[in-house]
Design an enzyme around this catalytic site. Sequence first.
Site, mmCIF file in Angstrom:
data_model
loop_
_atom_site.group_PDB
_atom_site.id
_atom_site.type_symbol
_atom_site.label_atom_id
_atom_site.label_comp_id
_atom_site.label_asym_id
_atom_site.label_seq_id
_atom_site.Cartn_x
_atom_site.Cartn_y
_atom_site.Cartn_z
ATOM 1 N N SER A 126 -38.520 43.971 88.653
ATOM 2 C CA SER A 126 -39.739 44.764 88.487
ATOM 3 C C SER A 126 -40.899 43.868 88.075
ATOM 4 O O SER A 126 -40.709 42.849 87.394
ATOM 5 C CB SER A 126 -39.478 45.796 87.395
ATOM 6 O OG SER A 126 -40.682 46.351 86.942
ATOM 7 N N TYR A 151 -36.051 48.695 78.521
ATOM 8 C CA TYR A 151 -35.866 48.724 79.982
ATOM 9 C C TYR A 151 -36.389 47.428 80.610
ATOM 10 O O TYR A 151 -35.696 46.752 81.371
ATOM 11 C CB TYR A 151 -36.588 49.933 80.610
ATOM 12 C CG TYR A 151 -36.866 49.730 82.071
ATOM 13 C CD1 TYR A 151 -35.838 49.842 83.001
ATOM 14 C CD2 TYR A 151 -38.130 49.345 82.535
ATOM 15 C CE1 TYR A 151 -36.078 49.592 84.351
ATOM 16 C CE2 TYR A 151 -38.377 49.095 83.871
ATOM 17 C CZ TYR A 151 -37.342 49.224 84.774
ATOM 18 O OH TYR A 151 -37.578 48.965 86.095
ATOM 19 N N LYS A 155 -34.475 43.935 82.645
ATOM 20 C CA LYS A 155 -34.808 43.263 83.914
ATOM 21 C C LYS A 155 -34.996 41.758 83.677
ATOM 22 O O LYS A 155 -34.560 40.932 84.475
ATOM 23 C CB LYS A 155 -36.063 43.876 84.541
ATOM 24 C CG LYS A 155 -35.866 45.305 85.025
ATOM 25 C CD LYS A 155 -34.854 45.410 86.156
ATOM 26 C CE LYS A 155 -34.545 46.825 86.548
ATOM 27 N NZ LYS A 155 -33.396 46.974 87.460
HETATM 28 N N1 UFG Z 1 -50.074 57.797 84.389
HETATM 29 C C1 UFG Z 1 -50.927 58.811 83.995
HETATM 30 N N2 UFG Z 1 -50.407 60.058 83.834
HETATM 31 C C2 UFG Z 1 -49.082 60.337 84.053
HETATM 32 C C3 UFG Z 1 -48.225 59.293 84.459
HETATM 33 C C4 UFG Z 1 -48.757 58.025 84.609
HETATM 34 O O1 UFG Z 1 -52.115 58.600 83.780
HETATM 35 O O2 UFG Z 1 -48.670 61.492 83.870
HETATM 36 C C5 UFG Z 1 -50.624 56.446 84.592
HETATM 37 C C6 UFG Z 1 -49.978 55.392 83.709
HETATM 38 O O3 UFG Z 1 -50.606 55.363 82.453
HETATM 39 C C7 UFG Z 1 -50.166 54.141 84.554
HETATM 40 C C8 UFG Z 1 -50.107 54.657 85.980
HETATM 41 O O4 UFG Z 1 -50.350 56.050 85.910
HETATM 42 O O5 UFG Z 1 -51.440 53.621 84.333
HETATM 43 C C9 UFG Z 1 -48.740 54.444 86.624
HETATM 44 O O6 UFG Z 1 -47.754 54.967 85.768
HETATM 45 P P1 UFG Z 1 -46.213 55.090 86.208
HETATM 46 O O7 UFG Z 1 -45.493 55.692 85.046
HETATM 47 O O8 UFG Z 1 -46.108 55.785 87.518
HETATM 48 O O9 UFG Z 1 -45.802 53.600 86.461
HETATM 49 P P2 UFG Z 1 -45.810 52.351 85.462
HETATM 50 O O10 UFG Z 1 -46.743 51.363 86.075
HETATM 51 O O11 UFG Z 1 -46.042 52.713 84.067
HETATM 52 O O12 UFG Z 1 -44.275 51.953 85.544
HETATM 53 C C10 UFG Z 1 -43.782 51.327 86.652
HETATM 54 C C11 UFG Z 1 -42.294 51.619 86.794
HETATM 55 C C12 UFG Z 1 -41.524 51.029 85.675
HETATM 56 C C13 UFG Z 1 -41.908 49.583 85.445
HETATM 57 C C14 UFG Z 1 -43.400 49.438 85.327
HETATM 58 C C15 UFG Z 1 -43.836 47.999 85.253
HETATM 59 O O13 UFG Z 1 -42.048 53.013 86.839
HETATM 60 O O14 UFG Z 1 -40.162 51.093 86.000
HETATM 61 O O15 UFG Z 1 -44.014 49.983 86.475
HETATM 62 O O16 UFG Z 1 -45.189 47.896 85.033
HETATM 63 F F1 UFG Z 1 -41.370 49.115 84.301
#
Ligand code: UFG
Length: 342
Positions: A126, A151, A155
């Site tokens: 990741s 998590y 990785k």
């Molecule tokens: N977000 C919102 N509202 C929500 C959900 C997410 O504003 O309800 C925002 C988050 O704050 C972030 C973006 O949308 O800025 C993406 O969020 P995700 O949860 O979809 O994805 P992440 O980038 O946080 O996480 C992903 C993977 C993880 C990994 C991570 C590494 O899901 O497994 O990238 O950066 F660890």
Amino acid sequence: MSKILVTGGTGYIGSHTVVELQNNGCEVIIVDNLSNSSMDVLEGIASITGKKPAFEKLDCCDRKALAEVFKKYPGIEAIIHFAAYKAVGESVEKPLMYYKNNLVSLLNILELMGEENARNLVFSSSCTVYGQPDVLPVTEDAPVKPANSPYGNTKQIAEEIIRDTIHADRRLKCIALRYFNPVGAHPSAAIGELPNGTPNNLIPFVTQTAIGIRECLRVFGDDYNTPDGSAIRDYIWVVDLAKAHVLAVERLLKNRNRQGVEFFNLGTGKGLSVLEILDAFEKATKVKVNRTIVARREGDVEKVWAEPAFANKELGWKAETSTEDMLKTAWEWEKALEAKRR
Ligand code: UFG
């Protein structure tokens, strides 16, 4: 026809990869404990490819059961290891569960690769390993930053375990794929993401809000140092991501003399903010998404997007699908789920 073992093959990225492998003539054996997926996914795969993959319900932490799979299906040439827990928040609550599941399964696989004649591994890593990169777009040689969650740490540790193991046993080879943010579903809407309970990830929350399951999407933070204040990610269509796995397997099997472990970023190279994604979704689907701005989510990085040039050049792979097209597939999938719920 190459025989490929896919752990976690009924999961989100796993199932899309199985489709691409089968479409490219591979014989696939899925192992999955169904802890976060369902047997119905096998029907979805069969409806797309015309072939139901072999399936063994087992936990990769069960070394004995996993060893039997190699006996039952002799001639497995490569393993794609998806099976892992992946919820960042849950990993903070239950770190041991994450370390045990994600690392013991990998140890078992590496041990069995040494014992069986299956020397090639594609590992699901990741972009979380980069944390908040100092330089964007981030390249594969950027430093690995202290993990933000157990998590993420699984990785990082997994990458180290693989590196050390392959250094010690030159017969083994690995390609570790560092995923950015996979989204969307197969264009058939026969397979897609099946979030368990309230989605943590942005896109399933967006589609569930759009269809009326959730009242309002919370945008986590509008005070980041980005043009519109919301956080930036590199969203990549899951089918494009899946295709990279086929190329990674081919690279391992073709270049039998190339040794060691290689790391590839799988992203589009383009960063989009949360607000830009919401606009793109509304434009692509003509459906409004209720949203409210709330505080930042703990552990989130401000901005990250990939430099995919190495994968472009060496794997011959490029993510070409537009943001709107990938979001359309996410919406079609949500509508297909809604039709089943009724
Ligand atoms: N977000 C919102 N509202 C929500 C959900 C997410 O504003 O309800 C925002 C988050 O704050 C972030 C973006 O949308 O800025 C993406 O969020 P995700 O949860 O979809 O994805 P992440 O980038 O946080 O996480 C992903 C993977 C993880 C990994 C991570 C590494 O899901 O497994 O990238 O950066 F660890």
